[in-house]
Design a protein around this motif. Structure first.
Motif, PDB file in Angstrom:
ATOM      1  N   ASP A   1       0.889  -1.158   0.000  1.00  0.00           N
ATOM      2  CA  ASP A   1       0.000   0.000   0.000  1.00  0.00           C
ATOM      3  C   ASP A   1       0.931   1.212   0.000  1.00  0.00           C
ATOM      4  O   ASP A   1       1.391   1.673   1.052  1.00  0.00           O
ATOM      5  CB  ASP A   1      -0.901   0.005   1.230  1.00  0.00           C
ATOM      6  N   THR A   2       1.230   1.691  -1.185  1.00  0.00           N
ATOM      7  CA  THR A   2       2.242   2.746  -1.318  1.00  0.00           C
ATOM      8  C   THR A   2       1.717   4.109  -0.876  1.00  0.00           C
ATOM      9  O   THR A   2       2.507   5.044  -0.725  1.00  0.00           O
ATOM     10  CB  THR A   2       2.740   2.829  -2.771  1.00  0.00           C
TER      11      THR A   2
ATOM     12  N   GLU B   1       1.037   5.338  -8.875  1.00  0.00           N
ATOM     13  CA  GLU B   1       1.306   6.770  -8.781  1.00  0.00           C
ATOM     14  C   GLU B   1       1.972   7.116  -7.452  1.00  0.00           C
ATOM     15  O   GLU B   1       2.908   7.936  -7.404  1.00  0.00           O
ATOM     16  CB  GLU B   1       0.000   7.546  -8.946  1.00  0.00           C
ATOM     17  N   ALA B   2       1.524   6.477  -6.368  1.00  0.00           N
ATOM     18  CA  ALA B   2       2.150   6.725  -5.069  1.00  0.00           C
ATOM     19  C   ALA B   2       3.550   6.133  -5.010  1.00  0.00           C
ATOM     20  O   ALA B   2       4.438   6.683  -4.346  1.00  0.00           O
ATOM     21  CB  ALA B   2       1.283   6.162  -3.944  1.00  0.00           C
ATOM     22  N   ALA B   3       3.761   5.016  -5.703  1.00  0.00           N
ATOM     23  CA  ALA B   3       5.109   4.433  -5.762  1.00  0.00           C
ATOM     24  C   ALA B   3       6.086   5.417  -6.395  1.00  0.00           C
ATOM     25  O   ALA B   3       7.245   5.528  -5.972  1.00  0.00           O
ATOM     26  CB  ALA B   3       5.083   3.127  -6.546  1.00  0.00           C
TER      27      ALA B   3
ATOM     28  N   PHE C   1       7.231  -3.883  -5.028  1.00  0.00           N
ATOM     29  CA  PHE C   1       6.221  -4.871  -5.383  1.00  0.00           C
ATOM     30  C   PHE C   1       4.835  -4.267  -5.200  1.00  0.00           C
ATOM     31  O   PHE C   1       4.470  -3.852  -4.092  1.00  0.00           O
ATOM     32  CB  PHE C   1       6.404  -6.077  -4.464  1.00  0.00           C
ATOM     33  N   VAL C   2       4.047  -4.207  -6.294  1.00  0.00           N
ATOM     34  CA  VAL C   2       2.743  -3.553  -6.225  1.00  0.00           C
ATOM     35  C   VAL C   2       1.676  -4.354  -6.966  1.00  0.00           C
ATOM     36  O   VAL C   2       1.968  -5.103  -7.899  1.00  0.00           O
ATOM     37  CB  VAL C   2       2.781  -2.122  -6.813  1.00  0.00           C
ATOM     38  N   ASP C   3       0.433  -4.161  -6.556  1.00  0.00           N
ATOM     39  CA  ASP C   3      -0.703  -4.670  -7.310  1.00  0.00           C
ATOM     40  C   ASP C   3      -0.936  -3.754  -8.517  1.00  0.00           C
ATOM     41  O   ASP C   3      -0.522  -2.588  -8.515  1.00  0.00           O
ATOM     42  CB  ASP C   3      -1.945  -4.697  -6.421  1.00  0.00           C
TER      43      ASP C   3
ATOM     44  N   ALA D   1      -1.919  -0.636 -15.870  1.00  0.00           N
ATOM     45  CA  ALA D   1      -0.841  -0.357 -14.910  1.00  0.00           C
ATOM     46  C   ALA D   1       0.454  -0.017 -15.630  1.00  0.00           C
ATOM     47  O   ALA D   1       1.184   0.903 -15.232  1.00  0.00           O
ATOM     48  CB  ALA D   1      -0.641  -1.565 -14.005  1.00  0.00           C
ATOM     49  N   ALA D   2       0.734  -0.737 -16.694  1.00  0.00           N
ATOM     50  CA  ALA D   2       1.959  -0.483 -17.459  1.00  0.00           C
ATOM     51  C   ALA D   2       1.923   0.889 -18.116  1.00  0.00           C
ATOM     52  O   ALA D   2       2.935   1.612 -18.130  1.00  0.00           O
ATOM     53  CB  ALA D   2       2.149  -1.568 -18.511  1.00  0.00           C
ATOM     54  N   HIS D   3       0.768   1.266 -18.650  1.00  0.00           N
ATOM     55  CA  HIS D   3       0.658   2.595 -19.249  1.00  0.00           C
ATOM     56  C   HIS D   3       0.887   3.683 -18.201  1.00  0.00           C
ATOM     57  O   HIS D   3       1.556   4.695 -18.473  1.00  0.00           O
ATOM     58  CB  HIS D   3      -0.716   2.769 -19.900  1.00  0.00           C
TER      59      HIS D   3
END
Length: 239
Positions: free
Chosen positions: A107-108, A141-143, A132-134, A176-178
């Motif tokens: 949870d970034t 964005e927070a990452a 590592f993110v979902d 997510a990749a975009h």
């Protein structure tokens, strides 16, 4: 093309089940490199049930490709281990103690300040950082605000739903990749990727840099042989 990093945790599990040094973890890592793997991944845990802390020192001294150490940076022993070895990359995973395998991303948003601090510590030591993110836009964005170099997309959901509807399964990962590409974050991926679902994933995720694969690859090697299996996975990424 995306690089293949072979996670050798399962080799360590097999070794530890009998004691001694058979199979030889370092030899397996060197063989994976010789067979074409472009990186070696380990995920040490506090109980050392597979990768032992000493293994990371032995591997760092031996391998020539990228070394990726993943684990929970809330464990000081893990932080010290990474800083002592200075791998090419550290992947920060929010595992709970005793957890069998990774099952969620950070949870970034909630842990943003903490992750900023940890990212800075590793980067100051010259280590590339991946979080590592979902596959959730807000988490990516927070990452970005933490200063991390890359994210690693947790792909269990994609793998679990691939056979039923691959288009639906991969849709959140494409989005997510975009998002990551727009933010200039590097993209890694891992968890339950295998010979059935890897090519479709790699073909549809723009600017995928690296996949880390262990359980499926080692399981396939029991039937197909390690050299053949490593090269089969490479072909999924490169064909």
């Amino acid at each position: 093309m995306a690089k293949l990093s072979v996670n050798i945790n399962k080799i360590a599990t097999l070794r530890n089940s009998r004691g001694g040094n058979n199979p030889d973890l370092v030899k397996v890592a060197l063989d994976c490199e010789r067979f074409g793997a472009e990186g070696i991944t380990v995920h040490p845990r506090p109980d050392e049930r597979h990768i032992r802390y000493q293994d990371t020192f032995d591997l760092k001294a031996a391998i020539a490709t990228e070394f990726n150490i993943e684990g929970n940076c809330r464990e000081q022993k893990f932080v010290d281990l990474v800083l002592a070895n200075k791998p090419a990359q550290v992947t920060l995973v929010p595992d709970a103690e005793g957890q069998i395998t990774s099952n969620h991303g950070w949870d970034t948003i909630k842990h943003q300040d903490y992750l900023k601090e940890m990212v800075s510590i590793f980067q100051l030591a010259g280590i590339r950082v991946s979080i590592f993110v979902d596959p959730v836009r807000d988490m990516i964005e927070a990452a970005k605000t933490t200063g991390t170099d890359r994210i690693e997309l947790y792909t269990e959901s994609y793998a679990a739903n691939f056979a039923k509807d691959r288009v639906t399964a991969i849709a959140p990962y494409i989005q997510a990749a975009h998002t990551a590409n727009k933010l200039e974050l590097g993209i890694n991926a891992g968890h339950d990727l295998d010979l059935r679902n890897l090519k479709y994933f790699a073909d549809n995720i723009p600017n995928l840099l690296e996949v880390s694969i262990g359980h499926a690859l080692i399981s396939d090697a029991l039937y197909l042989g390690l050299e053949n299996t490593v090269q089969m996975y490479l072909r999924q990424l490169n064909d």
